[in-house]
Design a protein around this motif. Structure first.
Motif, short mmCIF file in Angstrom:
data_model
loop_
_atom_site.label_atom_id
_atom_site.label_comp_id
_atom_site.label_asym_id
_atom_site.label_seq_id
_atom_site.Cartn_x
_atom_site.Cartn_y
_atom_site.Cartn_z
N SER A 74 -9.96 5.67 -1.06
CA SER A 74 -10.00 6.43 0.01
C SER A 74 -10.35 5.76 1.19
O SER A 74 -11.26 4.62 1.10
CB SER A 74 -11.19 7.73 -0.06
N ALA A 75 -9.76 6.04 2.43
CA ALA A 75 -10.12 4.98 3.41
C ALA A 75 -10.05 5.92 4.88
O ALA A 75 -9.07 6.79 4.77
CB ALA A 75 -9.05 4.17 3.62
N THR A 116 -9.29 10.85 6.91
CA THR A 116 -9.26 10.20 5.53
C THR A 116 -8.28 10.43 4.68
O THR A 116 -7.65 11.43 4.53
CB THR A 116 -10.61 10.84 4.90
N GLY A 117 -7.77 9.40 4.05
CA GLY A 117 -6.59 9.54 3.38
C GLY A 117 -6.75 8.85 1.73
O GLY A 117 -7.55 7.96 1.71
N LYS A 118 -6.03 9.13 1.10
CA LYS A 118 -6.17 8.65 -0.49
C LYS A 118 -4.81 7.45 -0.50
O LYS A 118 -3.70 8.08 -0.24
CB LYS A 118 -6.00 9.35 -1.52
N TYR A 119 -5.09 6.03 -0.71
CA TYR A 119 -4.01 5.07 -1.18
C TYR A 119 -4.00 4.58 -2.15
O TYR A 119 -5.18 4.56 -3.19
CB TYR A 119 -4.40 4.20 0.25
N LYS A 120 -2.94 3.80 -2.42
CA LYS A 120 -2.98 3.02 -3.73
C LYS A 120 -2.19 1.92 -3.61
O LYS A 120 -1.28 1.50 -2.81
CB LYS A 120 -2.66 3.84 -5.01
N THR A 121 -2.58 0.73 -4.33
CA THR A 121 -1.91 -0.59 -4.28
C THR A 121 -1.90 -0.75 -5.97
O THR A 121 -2.10 0.06 -6.59
CB THR A 121 -2.67 -1.72 -3.75
N ILE A 122 -1.15 -1.97 -6.22
CA ILE A 122 -0.86 -2.18 -7.81
C ILE A 122 -2.23 -2.23 -8.38
O ILE A 122 -2.44 -2.09 -9.44
CB ILE A 122 -0.19 -3.63 -7.68
N GLY A 123 -3.35 -2.66 -7.65
CA GLY A 123 -4.65 -2.78 -8.30
C GLY A 123 -5.78 -1.93 -8.05
O GLY A 123 -6.72 -1.79 -8.66
N LEU A 124 -5.32 -0.96 -7.05
CA LEU A 124 -6.57 -0.30 -6.60
C LEU A 124 -6.33 1.21 -6.11
O LEU A 124 -5.26 1.29 -5.43
CB LEU A 124 -7.49 -0.92 -5.56
N VAL A 144 0.91 -1.23 0.05
CA VAL A 144 -0.01 -0.01 -0.04
C VAL A 144 1.02 1.28 0.17
O VAL A 144 1.68 1.24 0.80
CB VAL A 144 -1.02 -0.06 1.25
N TYR A 145 0.68 2.28 -0.86
CA TYR A 145 1.14 3.45 -0.95
C TYR A 145 0.29 4.55 -0.72
O TYR A 145 -0.72 4.54 -1.04
CB TYR A 145 1.99 3.63 -2.35
N SER A 146 0.94 5.76 -0.06
CA SER A 146 -0.15 7.09 -0.06
C SER A 146 -0.24 7.57 -1.08
O SER A 146 1.09 8.00 -1.88
CB SER A 146 0.60 7.69 1.15
N ASP A 147 -1.23 7.80 -1.76
CA ASP A 147 -1.37 8.64 -2.84
C ASP A 147 -0.96 10.08 -2.95
O ASP A 147 -0.73 10.76 -3.73
CB ASP A 147 -2.86 8.43 -3.39
N ASP A 148 -1.06 10.45 -1.43
CA ASP A 148 -0.73 11.98 -1.32
C ASP A 148 0.82 12.16 -1.42
O ASP A 148 1.33 13.03 -2.07
CB ASP A 148 -1.10 12.39 -0.17
N THR A 149 1.59 11.34 -0.63
CA THR A 149 3.01 11.21 -0.59
C THR A 149 3.77 10.50 -1.70
O THR A 149 4.95 10.82 -1.89
CB THR A 149 3.60 11.04 0.72
N ASN A 150 3.24 9.43 -2.24
CA ASN A 150 3.65 8.61 -3.20
C ASN A 150 4.78 7.51 -2.31
O ASN A 150 5.32 6.99 -3.11
CB ASN A 150 4.25 9.41 -4.29
N TYR A 151 4.82 7.65 -1.04
CA TYR A 151 5.71 6.89 -0.33
C TYR A 151 4.86 5.66 0.07
O TYR A 151 3.75 5.55 0.31
CB TYR A 151 6.21 7.56 0.85
N TYR A 152 6.04 4.55 0.47
CA TYR A 152 5.38 3.17 0.62
C TYR A 152 4.59 3.59 1.99
O TYR A 152 5.18 4.10 2.99
CB TYR A 152 6.52 2.33 0.82
N PHE A 153 3.69 2.76 2.41
CA PHE A 153 2.84 3.05 3.66
C PHE A 153 2.74 1.69 4.46
O PHE A 153 3.20 1.60 5.61
CB PHE A 153 1.38 3.29 3.05
N GLY A 154 2.53 0.60 3.74
CA GLY A 154 2.64 -0.69 4.57
C GLY A 154 2.10 -2.04 3.70
O GLY A 154 2.06 -1.70 2.56
N GLY A 195 7.90 6.89 8.66
CA GLY A 195 8.23 8.30 9.12
C GLY A 195 8.08 9.24 8.09
O GLY A 195 8.46 10.34 8.26
N ILE A 196 6.92 9.02 7.33
CA ILE A 196 6.76 10.08 6.12
C ILE A 196 5.31 10.56 6.13
O ILE A 196 4.86 11.51 6.11
CB ILE A 196 7.23 9.56 4.88
N THR A 197 4.45 9.46 5.89
CA THR A 197 3.20 9.47 5.76
C THR A 197 2.37 9.64 7.29
O THR A 197 2.45 8.52 7.97
CB THR A 197 2.47 8.51 5.10
N GLU A 198 1.69 10.86 7.60
CA GLU A 198 0.97 10.85 8.83
C GLU A 198 -0.17 9.86 8.96
O GLU A 198 -1.03 9.96 7.89
CB GLU A 198 0.72 12.27 9.00
#
Lengths: 154, 161
Positions: B150-151, B139-147, B69-79, B130-133
């Motif tokens: 907002s969550a 509510t945040g926007k996230y992305k995976t390879i397939g989806l 899962v990546y944050s769509d706002d920061t584009n960094y890896y989330f988990g 250390g990057i995505t609060e």
């Protein structure tokens, strides 16, 4: 009288800024050149809703599809399915939400086949990221619409 | 002929210095999180519970356990997705008696994602990698390879809770 100009610090700074700007502009195109390497055929489904028969009449397998605002190539229509368009209706008497068909309007599922690069958890077709839930405005030779990607087969 | 600096030259110098300072600060903020040994030691693994509300089956089918899962706002890896639970979605509705009820949202679902994250606990907040609060109820926007989705963050809990 010679007009030999000495290059000053300001000139060097301006040149550096221009080089940086050119590099920044060229980079997306350079990435696109590597597009032909490591591509894989995928089929993804795009859904557009609330369209009329005149739109459906324009769809044909084999037609090219583009992102209508960015002009990225999205692939070729492989197949499409037409369903009645349904809207949510709050039935307060029964206390339920129902899906009711709206006459004359349709929801179309368009299967699009494209060459994609799958790298670092991103599926890219041309310069478009393909994910379920992504909103896309699309156009073809004689049609245009907007909708969402609802499925990816890879 | 000696060239004198005029006010335009000084403006250009100041502009370039300002750009360099801003870029330097941005790089320093990111690298101080990634490179500092102290910060690495403070990262612990936690489960972040995300709720994707009222989505169609297409979204359910697009997620898999193990997806990054990546944050769509920061584009960094989330988990990484550890667990996916799917429930029928209900939305509030007032019936003709004026009573508030929860009605089944037809053909829609709630997805509860358990995402395993490396969490950095700072005085001003909790950050994934250390990057995505991360804040409960935000509510945040996230992305995976397939989806792309907002969550709402429902909980941050210790692993195995």
């Amino acid at each position: 009288m010679s007009f030999k100009k000495k290059v000053g610090i300001i000139d060097i700074l301006i040149v550096l800024i221009i080089i940086g700007a050119v590099f920044y502009l060229v980079k997306p195109f350079k990435e696109n050149v590597n597009f032909t390497k490591n591509t894989k055929k995928i089929t993804y489904t795009f859904e557009t809703i609330e369209v009329g028969e005149e739109f459906i009449d324009q769809l044909k397998a084999g037609k090219d599809v583009y992102n209508s605002s960015k002009n990225y190539y999205l692939g070729k229509i492989k197949n499409f399915t037409v369903n009645p368009y349904r809207e949510e209706f709050e039935n307060m008497e029964k206390g339920i939400i129902e899906l009711v068909e709206i006459p004359g309007l349709y929801s179309v599922l368009i299967d699009i086949e494209a060459d994609a690069v799958i790298e670092n958890d991103v599926i890219m077709v041309d310069r478009e990221e393909i994910r379920v839930g992504s909103y896309l405005p699309i156009k073809g030779k004689s049609f245009a619409s907007y909708g969402y990607i609802v499925a990816i087969e890879r | 002929m000696k060239r004198k600096f005029n006010w335009i030259d000084y403006c250009i110098i100041l502009f370039v210095l300002a750009v360099m300072v801003v870029l330097g600060l941005k790089i320093k903020n990111i690298s101080s999180v990634n490179l500092s040994g102290d910060n690495e030691m403070n990262k612990i693994k936690k489960d972040v519970i995300l709720l994707i509300h009222d989505v169609r089956k297409y979204s359910v089918d697009a997620l898999q356990v193990g997806d990054n899962v990546y944050s769509d706002d920061t584009n960094y890896y989330f988990g990484k997705i550890k667990k996916i639970e799917v429930e029928d979605s209900y939305v509030p509705l007032a019936n003709n008696k004026g009573e508030g009820i929860l009605a089944r949202s037809p053909e829609k679902y709630d997805i509860i994602l358990t995402v395993e994250c490396n969490v950095l606990d700072r005085p001003n907040g909790v950050f994934a990698e250390g990057i995505t609060e991360i804040k409960v109820n935000s509510t945040g926007k996230y992305k995976t390879i397939g989806l792309l989705f907002s969550a709402i963050t429902k909980n941050i809990q210790d692993i195995g809770e």
